[in-house]
Design a protein around this motif. Structure first.
Motif, short mmCIF file in Angstrom:
data_model
loop_
_atom_site.label_atom_id
_atom_site.label_comp_id
_atom_site.label_asym_id
_atom_site.label_seq_id
_atom_site.Cartn_x
_atom_site.Cartn_y
_atom_site.Cartn_z
N ARG A 122 13.24 -0.30 21.26
CA ARG A 122 13.24 -1.64 21.87
C ARG A 122 12.47 -1.61 23.19
N GLY A 123 11.56 -2.55 23.37
CA GLY A 123 10.79 -2.63 24.60
C GLY A 123 9.59 -1.70 24.65
N GLU A 124 9.45 -0.83 23.65
CA GLU A 124 8.33 0.11 23.64
C GLU A 124 7.04 -0.62 23.22
N ASP A 125 5.96 -0.38 23.98
CA ASP A 125 4.69 -1.02 23.65
C ASP A 125 4.09 -0.40 22.40
N PHE A 126 3.32 -1.22 21.68
CA PHE A 126 2.57 -0.70 20.55
C PHE A 126 1.49 0.25 21.04
N VAL A 127 1.25 1.29 20.26
CA VAL A 127 0.20 2.25 20.58
C VAL A 127 -1.04 1.89 19.77
N MET A 128 -2.20 1.99 20.41
CA MET A 128 -3.48 1.72 19.73
C MET A 128 -4.22 3.04 19.56
N VAL A 129 -4.86 3.22 18.42
CA VAL A 129 -5.66 4.41 18.20
C VAL A 129 -6.88 4.35 19.11
N SER A 130 -7.40 5.49 19.52
CA SER A 130 -8.54 5.52 20.42
C SER A 130 -9.77 4.91 19.75
N GLY A 131 -10.68 4.40 20.59
CA GLY A 131 -11.87 3.75 20.06
C GLY A 131 -12.71 4.66 19.20
N SER A 132 -12.91 5.92 19.64
CA SER A 132 -13.77 6.83 18.87
C SER A 132 -13.14 7.18 17.53
N GLU A 133 -11.82 7.39 17.52
CA GLU A 133 -11.15 7.73 16.25
C GLU A 133 -11.16 6.53 15.31
N LYS A 175 0.83 -1.21 0.00
CA LYS A 175 0.00 0.00 0.00
C LYS A 175 0.86 1.26 0.00
N TYR A 176 1.98 1.23 0.73
CA TYR A 176 2.83 2.42 0.87
C TYR A 176 4.13 2.34 0.08
N GLY A 177 4.39 1.20 -0.58
CA GLY A 177 5.64 1.08 -1.33
C GLY A 177 6.84 0.97 -0.43
N ILE A 178 6.69 0.34 0.72
CA ILE A 178 7.80 0.14 1.65
C ILE A 178 8.15 -1.34 1.65
N ARG A 179 9.44 -1.66 1.68
CA ARG A 179 9.85 -3.06 1.66
C ARG A 179 9.32 -3.79 2.88
N LEU A 180 8.91 -5.02 2.67
CA LEU A 180 8.33 -5.80 3.76
C LEU A 180 9.31 -5.98 4.90
N ALA A 181 10.56 -6.24 4.57
CA ALA A 181 11.58 -6.42 5.62
C ALA A 181 11.76 -5.14 6.42
N ALA A 182 11.70 -3.98 5.74
CA ALA A 182 11.86 -2.70 6.43
C ALA A 182 10.68 -2.43 7.35
N LEU A 183 9.47 -2.76 6.89
CA LEU A 183 8.27 -2.57 7.72
C LEU A 183 8.36 -3.41 8.99
N LYS A 184 8.80 -4.66 8.84
CA LYS A 184 8.94 -5.53 10.01
C LYS A 184 10.01 -5.01 10.97
N ALA A 185 11.12 -4.57 10.41
CA ALA A 185 12.23 -4.11 11.25
C ALA A 185 11.86 -2.85 12.01
N LYS A 186 11.18 -1.90 11.36
CA LYS A 186 10.82 -0.65 12.03
C LYS A 186 9.88 -0.88 13.20
N ASN A 187 9.07 -1.91 13.11
CA ASN A 187 8.08 -2.15 14.15
C ASN A 187 8.41 -3.33 15.06
N ARG A 188 9.59 -3.94 14.82
CA ARG A 188 10.02 -5.09 15.62
C ARG A 188 8.89 -6.14 15.67
N ILE A 189 8.42 -6.48 14.49
CA ILE A 189 7.30 -7.40 14.38
C ILE A 189 7.64 -8.41 13.29
#
Length: 647
Positions: free
Chosen positions: A431-442, A397-411
């Protein structure tokens, strides 16, 4: 004689007390006004309609113990109902409709098998993206079902621009309401209520008048308040019981939507439990089942991707368009990688590497692919994960390499994705930072915008025509409850009427995209061709049989028959066989439809099928099916022959 006088005095005193109490009760019963507000409408009620509505108001107040029990349930649930209606853009007055529909009994069932707080039938529940199966029934979840009801009401109001008509459509269905009202109230803001006004609307006004000063956010329940947490499974009632410090029985009583005590991992669910004291100003929202921190807002919510530029009239030819400013191409037809790569003059291995494809992943018609290297970062900072998305689909969707997307998000795996999760597209997550979730209303607003965009896409020009952006391949949300001491009461106060199916022509466009897994290459991938024309689909996180049926244009019953499934439950990684159209079925299975010489199909209705589902399977509208078959409404019977005229 003296004893007789004392006896008569006591009798007289008791009668005076009874009369006094009766007058006090009567004084508490609100009176129907000559004029009142509902949503953005001004209602002028004539004398005959006032008497009629007052009879219903009096009936609701007649048994004060019964009324108080219902009002107490309202005061537990209505703060959550108000919030969901408000966030969805539906007037808060509709909170009285849920009292009218079910008396806020989560597992209420009507004579026509409508279930839950808002009394949805299964087909309609699926239309508003509620999960209903043996594991989960979101019709009994106050948050999910209210969100579904709001979507239904808002969609119907778009046809009338009149909330009275939208409310009546909840009982009659959109088609019935259109036939009943025509266009006489479209856009009208002052309504005269008289003896000819629809009974369902007058019944609603009685509930609004009866409960207006006794229920809602400004009235505190004597039993406490409902605390809400958002849970991303997998989890269980037992685990939540230990974490929250309440009994399993308590959680089951207030969360009847959890059928087997297990919460799946397909999306985030709202779990409620009773707490004593004064409610906080806003509910607690958990990022994940094991997290107590509140979600933060996304810094940038991106839209309009992938961005297409160049000669879009020849988008299926090489070197004509750029996708996210990278040279790309749109697949005109589905094909194996080798054939498609040969057509565009590229070696299959290079094409596969440029697009992060597995060896057996097919090329899908309408999908955009890259013919140059993708970037290591996107043009925007963040992406909010939507239902059905995978790491591969986001990278494309964004034209970003799959490996780069995984590495940036440690996923590493699609199983780690959750709807509402905010992914980094430029800077790496610490490293060690929790994922952020968008608010329910948004997040709800984003889902509504996505649904509206898909509706617009269904009537927008094809990608080969001149357009600033292309339709985004995305999949709408898809599926897949209360105090113990409730007074037994009939849910429906109109015994003579039958519950409508509420199945409408809401047809969000669905563009199938390959479901990808980030596991090692030795997996065959989500889809593969079996030589006989059959396709094997590997179930991704968040997918249901209903969603798969919509993506491949087949019915849920077909999927269950082809795969010998006894119910609708499927697991991540499970392989589902998709038969091509025209493939013969086993001799012991009846074929539901047969084509005729004129391009017409005679479809035999199977259990669980609705007109809406048939319209989706055959790519036609519900109104067309009704016209072809002279159907007065949306009700169809098992075994009924339905004529489908293919374009």
């Amino acid at each position: 004689m003296k004893n007789l006088k004392n006896y008569l005095f006591r009798i007289l005193f008791i009668q005076i007390l009874i009369l006094s109490y009766s007058f006090e009760i009567m004084a508490q019963v609100p009176q129907v006004p000559k004029e009142m507000r509902f949503a953005d409408l001004t209602l002028r009620i004539n004398e005959q309609a006032r008497r009629e509505i007052q009879l219903d108001v009096d009936a609701l107040h007649r048994n004060q113990n019964y009324f108080k029990a219902k009002a107490d349930r309202a005061n537990l649930y209505l703060p959550l109902v108000e919030r969901e209606l408000r966030d969805s853009g539906v007037p808060e007055d509709f909170k009285y409709l849920v009292i009218q529909e079910s008396s806020l009994i989560p597992d209420a069932v009507s004579s026509s098998n409508a279930v839950g707080f808002w009394q949805f039938k299964q087909g309609t529940a699926e239309e508003v993206f509620l999960r209903v199966d043996n594991q989960i029934d979101e019709r009994k979840n106050i948050v999910s079902s209210t969100k579904g009801a709001a979507l239904y009401l808002k969609k119907n109001n778009a046809q009338f621009d009149n909330w009275m008509c939208a409310l009546v459509s909840y009982q009659m269905g959109l088609g019935g309401a259109k036939a009943y009202f025509g266009s006489q109230f479209n856009g009208k803001k002052v309504i005269d209520v008289d003896r000819n006004s629809h009974w369902y609307f007058k019944k609603f006004l009685a509930h609004k008048i009866a409960f207006e000063n006794h229920a809602g956010a400004n009235f505190v329940s004597n039993t406490g308040y409902l605390e809400e947490i958002r849970v991303q499974g997998p989890s269980s009632v037992r685990e939540l019981s230990n974490r929250l410090g309440v009994s399993e029985e308590h959680l089951r009583e207030y969360n009847k939507w959890i059928g087997r005590g297990e919460i799946p991992n397909d999306k985030t669910y709202s779990v409620v439990y009773l707490k004593q004291g004064t409610p906080p100003s806003r509910p607690i929202v958990a990022q994940r089942e094991n997290s107590g921190s509140a979600p933060q807002q996304s810094q940038a919510i991106s839209t309009g991707f992938p961005r297409i530029s160049g000669n879009q009239q020849n988008s299926t030819s090489p070197r004509q368009i750029r996708v996210n400013n990278i040279e790309g191409i749109r697949a005109a037809n589905s094909a194996p990688q080798s054939s498609f790569a040969e057509q565009i003059g590229m070696k299959p291995g290079k094409f596969r590497k440029l697009n992060d494809l597995g060896k057996n992943d097919p090329v899908v018609a309408g999908q955009y692919y890259y013919t140059e290297k993708k970037s290591t970062k996107a043009e925007v900072a963040n992406h909010v994960v939507m239902p059905g998305e995978t790491l591969w689909s986001i990278s494309q969707k964004y034209g970003i390499r799959l490996a780069a997307l995984k590495a940036k998000n440690r996923i590493r795996d699609d199983l780690d994705l959750s709807p509402g999760m905010i992914l980094n597209l430029q800077e790496p997550r610490k490293r060690g930072e929790d994922f952020v979730m968008v608010s329910g209303s948004e997040y709800r607003k984003m889902l509504e915008a996505l649904s509206a965009n898909q509706n617009n896409t269904s009537t927008a020009p094809a990608p080969s025509q001149s357009s600033t952006t292309s339709p985004q391949p995305s999949t709408p949300v898809n599926p897949s409850a209360a105090p113990a001491n409730r007074n037994p009461e009939p849910v429906r106060t109109e015994p003579s009427r039958t519950e409508p199916a509420r199945t409408e022509t809401y047809t969000p466009a669905r563009v199938p995209e390959p479901t990808r897994s980030s596991e090692p290459v030795n997996r065959t991938g989500p889809t593969s061709n079996l030589g006989s024309g059959r396709t094997v689909h590997t179930v991704a996180a968040g997918e249901t049989l209903f969603r798969i049926s919509q993506n491949y244009g087949v019915s849920v019953d077909d999927l269950k028959r082809w795969n010998n499934l006894s119910d609708n439950n499927i697991k991540v990684g499970q392989q589902i066989i998709i038969q091509p159209s025209g493939t013969s079925t086993p001799s012991n299975v009846s074929t539901p439809s047969r084509p005729t010489s004129s391009g017409t199909i005679i479809h035999t209705v199977s259990p669980g099928e609705t007109l809406f589902r048939l319209s989706q399977n055959y790519g036609v509208t519900v109104d067309d099916i009704k016209k072809w078959n002279n159907l007065p409404d949306n009700n169809i019977q098992v075994g009924q022959k339905i004529t489908i005229i293919k374009p």
